[in-house]
Design an enzyme around this catalytic site. Sequence first.
Site, PDB file in Angstrom:
ATOM      1  N   CYS A  26       7.352 -16.581  15.965  1.00 13.75           N
ATOM      2  CA  CYS A  26       5.919 -16.852  16.123  1.00 13.75           C
ATOM      3  C   CYS A  26       5.163 -15.533  16.159  1.00 13.75           C
ATOM      4  O   CYS A  26       5.759 -14.451  16.176  1.00 13.75           O
ATOM      5  CB  CYS A  26       5.646 -17.658  17.390  1.00 13.75           C
ATOM      6  SG  CYS A  26       5.880 -16.709  18.894  1.00 13.75           S
ATOM      7  N   ASP A 436     -17.015   7.616 -11.195  1.00 13.53           N
ATOM      8  CA  ASP A 436     -16.735   8.813 -11.993  1.00 13.53           C
ATOM      9  C   ASP A 436     -17.058   8.461 -13.452  1.00 13.53           C
ATOM     10  O   ASP A 436     -17.021   7.291 -13.826  1.00 13.53           O
ATOM     11  CB  ASP A 436     -15.265   9.177 -11.831  1.00 13.53           C
ATOM     12  CG  ASP A 436     -14.811  10.220 -12.824  1.00 13.53           C
ATOM     13  OD1 ASP A 436     -15.457  11.275 -12.894  1.00 13.53           O
ATOM     14  OD2 ASP A 436     -13.827   9.955 -13.539  1.00 13.53           O
TER      15      ASP A 436
END
Length: 748
Positions: A26, A436
């Site tokens: 769990c 860029d």
Amino acid sequence: METEQILIENKAGLQNANVRVLGMTCASCAVSLESYLKPLDGVSDVSVNYPNQSLSLTYDKNQINLNQLKQKAGEIGYEILLEKNASNKIEEIEKENHQRLRIKLIVSAVFAIPVFVIAMFFMGTIPYENWIMMGFSIPVLFWSGREFFIVAWKKMLHFSANMDTLVALSTGVAFMFSVINTVLPQFLEKQGIAAHVYFESAVVIIMFILLGRYLEEGAKNKTSLAIKKLMGLRPKKVTVIRNGVDQTISYHEINRGELILLKPGDRIPVDGKVKKGYSFVDESMISGEPIAVGKNKGEKVLAGTINQKGSLVIISEKIGEETLLSQIIRQVEKAQASKPKIQKLVDQIAGIFVPVVIGLGIITFMIWFVFGPEPRVVHAMVSLITVLIIACPCALGLATPTALMVGIGRGAHHGTLIKDAQSLEMAYKIDTLILDKTGTITEGKPMVTDIIWSEEKSSELLQGILLSIESRSEHPIAEAITMYLRKNQVVEANTELFESFTGMGALIYFKGHKYLVGNTKLMDLHKVKIAANLDKIARQWEEEAKTVVYFSNDNKVEAIIAVADQVKSEAEMAIKQVKNLGVEVVMLTGDNKAVAEVIAQKVGIKAYKANLLPSDKGAYIEEIQKQGKIVAMAGDGINDAQGLAQADVGIAMGSGSDIAMESASLTLMSSNLNQIAVAIKLSKSTMQTIRQNLFWAFIYNLIAIPVAAGILYPISGFLLNPMIAGAAMALSSISVLANSLRLKNRTI
């Protein structure tokens, strides 16, 4: 799943490891393991991913090693896998666990259902019914459910707790209470209290939890399907040529420098170069392009791509974990194991949740025992059991990681490699995108855009001479012209005496004539005149930020050629899509202002900066971040690395440098700018799914715990049955997983 341990030495001399863990049942198990390993000397960072069953570590190898860490994890019931072929072992273990869960579920159902039927419909009508129910309950608790008690005991020895603790406490208390009332019923009856038994609650709770885990295992396997598909791109068997003889070997036995024979339809196992043959290769898994790419001698091939019609002999250059495919798998795994801020908060809650619930259970018991109606002991016991069962934090723990795993997996499927969960959490928040220019907005390499001959139709001989000059030059522009001419099937002329002029061009002689290729400086040096009409066109090209190349025969210019780094076909539309999401787009480039202006206008960008050094890009991003902007940057080169690292979300082009990809948190494998908008939308959808999951998980616990404690009893006389609590707990975990899996098919 990719499970071999991955060791990487970082700059600080620390070691990073990504390994698999067995035994977690769990979300609070993950918290327990983290909290147990973090305080150890030499451990710098620990991150445990429950759905992925993985552990990411940063540690000082001079103070502690993986074997010691494995031993420490074993002390609290978890097994760290360190074997080189752990992937094979983990698949076998997962299959065995799923099969074992199935058998345990069937056995629990076979014995639990009769107990349930007797308790619900035939109570008081069957002789020795309590003894019969006790006999049927023993295999359910101590065979099907024995692991709950084993893990709970190990946890208790180290003052720790998890969901198994809640299950073991609730079912153990219910069973022992029922056994006492079966063996010694007079103990309560003397006090005027009916000796009720709750065998059905204990066995049905275990049955429901086993059912939930069985379904959960199946659902978790689906969330990691993207990794399994990527791993499936590796062929199991490979044909190699050793000492001139063909041999079939395992993928793992390939050596660097090995000659590998690829037949039509074979999947390429390594990154390498073609040694012999010609074929077309389907590279869609890397580039996203459906058209196969022709491969000839000396050309690169990548692992996971598919050889089509022809046969090839390739030489392996990168094998195993070095291949691009392995890097993709590793980065996706690392991303799925990473945690965003929201998950770290949930982990903190889950870590204190179990002790708090046990405390609430004890308080509930005391209130019922002191103030409750008769039979007080029975009501107190039932309420305690119900609170312990229904408060399991499984749904809470699964809410974030399952959605992230599906989101990251979907990104990988569509060619967007997400390096960490934080970037997926942050991407939808960005308000500024830095692009860029070269290699991002543009193709990143010079290409011939125009060619005009002085005569209406050029001769094949002149084209052949031009090819002869350019094919001997190493200049990138010469390479672009060579590629253009060869693509147009020009035949190279057999020329004489090649001479290169640095920064200007080159010349060649053919049958007594001098041919030049270069810029205006070279033309002026050799007194070559440029016709007025060609000069006008050349100036126009220069205004469009194109490089002009002149080709002359003696004193006459025969042709002018325009070469430029072309804008990507999808750039304008992709930028428009990002703007429509409310994101400002800025272009940064080291190129001159004239070129930057032309490119920016073509793609619809208003804000741009030119003549920037690599450090200037990082500084600009830092500056606008100080203004409160959340910034993403997309780039492809080493010069973009600083900016990509500085940005809140760095986006690297898949065709770019390795350094750019390492600096970025997202990589667009196809280098297609359209994927930026897709990544932003995917981030938004994933975070919406996480919020939905957390909402329902919190609401479930907020409502369920008071009801389980008996808050409705004074009003309506309603007291929640522990069996119903077990079913509701299992259903909450399954609903969270189902909601996460919806993300796979959501339109983005």
